[in-house]
Structure formats: structure tokens, C-alpha cells
Scaffold this motif. Sequence first.
Motif, PDB file in Angstrom:
ATOM      1  N   GLY A  76       0.461  -0.971   0.099  1.00  0.00           N
ATOM      2  CA  GLY A  76      -0.285  -0.451   0.172  1.00  0.00           C
ATOM      3  C   GLY A  76       0.407   1.271  -0.023  1.00  0.00           C
ATOM      4  O   GLY A  76       0.324   2.118   0.131  1.00  0.00           O
ATOM      5  N   THR A  78       4.080   3.779  -0.996  1.00  0.00           N
ATOM      6  CA  THR A  78       5.029   3.421  -1.979  1.00  0.00           C
ATOM      7  C   THR A  78       6.068   4.375  -2.594  1.00  0.00           C
ATOM      8  O   THR A  78       6.464   5.032  -1.143  1.00  0.00           O
ATOM      9  CB  THR A  78       3.936   4.683  -3.249  1.00  0.00           C
ATOM     10  N   ALA A 115       2.904   0.446  -9.806  1.00  0.00           N
ATOM     11  CA  ALA A 115       2.722   0.749  -8.513  1.00  0.00           C
ATOM     12  C   ALA A 115       3.456   0.953  -7.264  1.00  0.00           C
ATOM     13  O   ALA A 115       3.022   1.355  -6.824  1.00  0.00           O
ATOM     14  CB  ALA A 115       1.542  -0.314  -8.277  1.00  0.00           C
ATOM     15  N   SER A 116       4.257   0.558  -6.877  1.00  0.00           N
ATOM     16  CA  SER A 116       5.970   0.788  -6.063  1.00  0.00           C
ATOM     17  C   SER A 116       5.561   1.939  -5.766  1.00  0.00           C
ATOM     18  O   SER A 116       5.517   2.684  -5.099  1.00  0.00           O
ATOM     19  CB  SER A 116       6.004  -0.198  -5.932  1.00  0.00           C
ATOM     20  N   ARG A 120       0.543   4.676 -10.744  1.00  0.00           N
ATOM     21  CA  ARG A 120      -0.989   3.720 -11.151  1.00  0.00           C
ATOM     22  C   ARG A 120      -1.824   3.670 -12.432  1.00  0.00           C
ATOM     23  O   ARG A 120      -1.794   2.619 -12.597  1.00  0.00           O
ATOM     24  CB  ARG A 120      -1.945   4.069 -10.064  1.00  0.00           C
ATOM     25  N   LEU A 124      -1.749  -0.022 -14.328  1.00  0.00           N
ATOM     26  CA  LEU A 124      -2.770  -0.293 -14.671  1.00  0.00           C
ATOM     27  C   LEU A 124      -2.685  -0.923 -16.052  1.00  0.00           C
ATOM     28  O   LEU A 124      -3.808  -1.583 -16.494  1.00  0.00           O
ATOM     29  CB  LEU A 124      -4.304   0.672 -15.044  1.00  0.00           C
ATOM     30  N   LEU A 147      -5.521  -7.438  -9.646  1.00  0.00           N
ATOM     31  CA  LEU A 147      -4.944  -6.221  -9.245  1.00  0.00           C
ATOM     32  C   LEU A 147      -5.452  -4.879 -10.009  1.00  0.00           C
ATOM     33  O   LEU A 147      -5.042  -4.095  -9.302  1.00  0.00           O
ATOM     34  CB  LEU A 147      -3.020  -6.675 -10.051  1.00  0.00           C
ATOM     35  N   TRP A 148      -5.929  -5.047 -11.088  1.00  0.00           N
ATOM     36  CA  TRP A 148      -6.222  -3.628 -11.924  1.00  0.00           C
ATOM     37  C   TRP A 148      -7.761  -3.521 -11.175  1.00  0.00           C
ATOM     38  O   TRP A 148      -7.759  -2.328 -10.657  1.00  0.00           O
ATOM     39  CB  TRP A 148      -6.807  -4.399 -12.646  1.00  0.00           C
ATOM     40  N   GLN A 150      -8.008  -4.138  -7.730  1.00  0.00           N
ATOM     41  CA  GLN A 150      -7.466  -3.823  -6.089  1.00  0.00           C
ATOM     42  C   GLN A 150      -7.033  -2.662  -5.809  1.00  0.00           C
ATOM     43  O   GLN A 150      -7.218  -1.580  -5.499  1.00  0.00           O
ATOM     44  CB  GLN A 150      -6.824  -4.920  -5.882  1.00  0.00           C
ATOM     45  N   HIS A 151      -6.314  -2.420  -7.036  1.00  0.00           N
ATOM     46  CA  HIS A 151      -6.017  -0.603  -7.254  1.00  0.00           C
ATOM     47  C   HIS A 151      -6.688   0.847  -7.382  1.00  0.00           C
ATOM     48  O   HIS A 151      -6.812   1.333  -7.861  1.00  0.00           O
ATOM     49  CB  HIS A 151      -4.527  -1.012  -8.339  1.00  0.00           C
ATOM     50  N   GLN A 152      -8.001  -0.787  -7.407  1.00  0.00           N
ATOM     51  CA  GLN A 152      -9.049   0.686  -8.123  1.00  0.00           C
ATOM     52  C   GLN A 152     -10.334   0.960  -6.965  1.00  0.00           C
ATOM     53  O   GLN A 152     -11.075   1.401  -7.433  1.00  0.00           O
ATOM     54  CB  GLN A 152      -9.648   0.791  -9.156  1.00  0.00           C
TER      55      GLN A 152
END
Length: 229
Positions: A76, A78, A115-116, A120, A124, A147-148, A150-152
Motif C-alpha cells: 500500500g 509508494t 505501482a510501488s 498507478r 493499470l 490487481l487491476w 484492487q488498485h481502484q
Amino acid sequence: MADDIFREVDDDMRMERLRLMARRYVGAAVAVVVVAASGVGAWQYHAWRGRQAEQAWGATYFAALRAADTSHIAPGETSALTPQQKDALARLATLDSVPSGLRTLSRMERAVLLASSGDRAGALALWSQVSDDSGADPLLRSLAGLLWVQHQIDDGDPAVLRSRLATLDGAGKPWRGLAEECEALLDIRQGRLADARRRLGQLTTQIDVPEGLRSRAGGMLQTLGASPS
């Protein structure tokens, strides 16, 4: 005598025709052998070049993997890319046109790096490429789709996210539990707390999902004011 002469001429003509035919067929046979040998040689050379290329691609991937280490970044969070990670990103990008197996792995690793680092949108895009790649491993395609989502989960279009999750939460799907957790989080985000409690309660009783996921579902249930069943 004349008959003997004509006979000798005929014999000579027949022999000459035979020699011509022999030369023609031998020439054809040699040509076939040459073509076949050339084909085998070309195939062997191509296979050798293929093996050389595969070894080079593998070396590039594993070198990038070592440089791309993100283990120091908590989930979570960065962090700006280090020079080594930037180099890894560039190396991985060179594998975007190689056969699908290594291409998929390199895209997944690039997405993690982006992502890290807070990119984002870049991550994505890569997850979407993997998810849409019919030649990619189905397990990795579905993981990329997860993952696509989860990150939105906090700000993406709920209808779009639920549509993607619907392909991941069926019986026997490898990421079913995590997909159902995402659906519960969307329920909470949209104020559908009864649905969220129901999903989370089901997760706490499913023995075929990871223990950590069951524990997390129980914790969210308690936060919502419900006890795990």
C-alpha cells in the motif's frame, strides 16, 4: 554390316539418352539433397538462434528481477524508484515483444514497480494488457485482472469493477476469495453493509481460502459490528 552399324548407332543413342536421363535425375536428386540439407541446416540454425535468444531473454529478466527488489516497501505504500529499479524497468520493457510467457512475467513485474512508485495509471495499463492477452497463462491473466480491480477499489467505477470481479469469483476460480473480499469492500464503499456482512461472513467459513484472508474478513466483520459466524 549396315544393320550392325544402325544397331550400334541405336545403342549409342540409347546410351546417350540414358546418360542424359541419369545426369538429369542425379542432378535433381542432388538438388533435393542440397535443399533438404539447407532446410535442416536452416532449422538447426534457427533453433540455435532461438535457444540463444531465449537464454538472453531469461538473463535479462532475472537480472532485472534482482534489481527490481521492492521488498523494503510495505503493502500500500509508494516509494520513488531507485536507479537500479529504473534500470530494471528499462530492461523489462525490452521483453515486451518476446514469446508470451516471459512477456507476461515482465509486464507483471513492471506493473509492480510502477505501482510501488505511485504510477498507478502505468501499472493499470500493464495489468490490463496481461488480462486481455489471450496467449498469456490463464492464472496470470486472472491475477492481473484482480490487481487491476484492487488498485481502484477506493475510486474506480463500481459497476466496471464488479463486472471484472464477476469473472473471478466463480466456484473453482483461483482468486475467488480475494475477488469476494473486493466485492465486500465495494459493498462497504457503497453503503451496502448487509451485503458486506454476508460476504465477509461467508469468507470466514470457507476453508479453501487462505487463513490470512479468513482472518482479515473476521476483522472487518468486527469493525462493522458483527461477529464472525
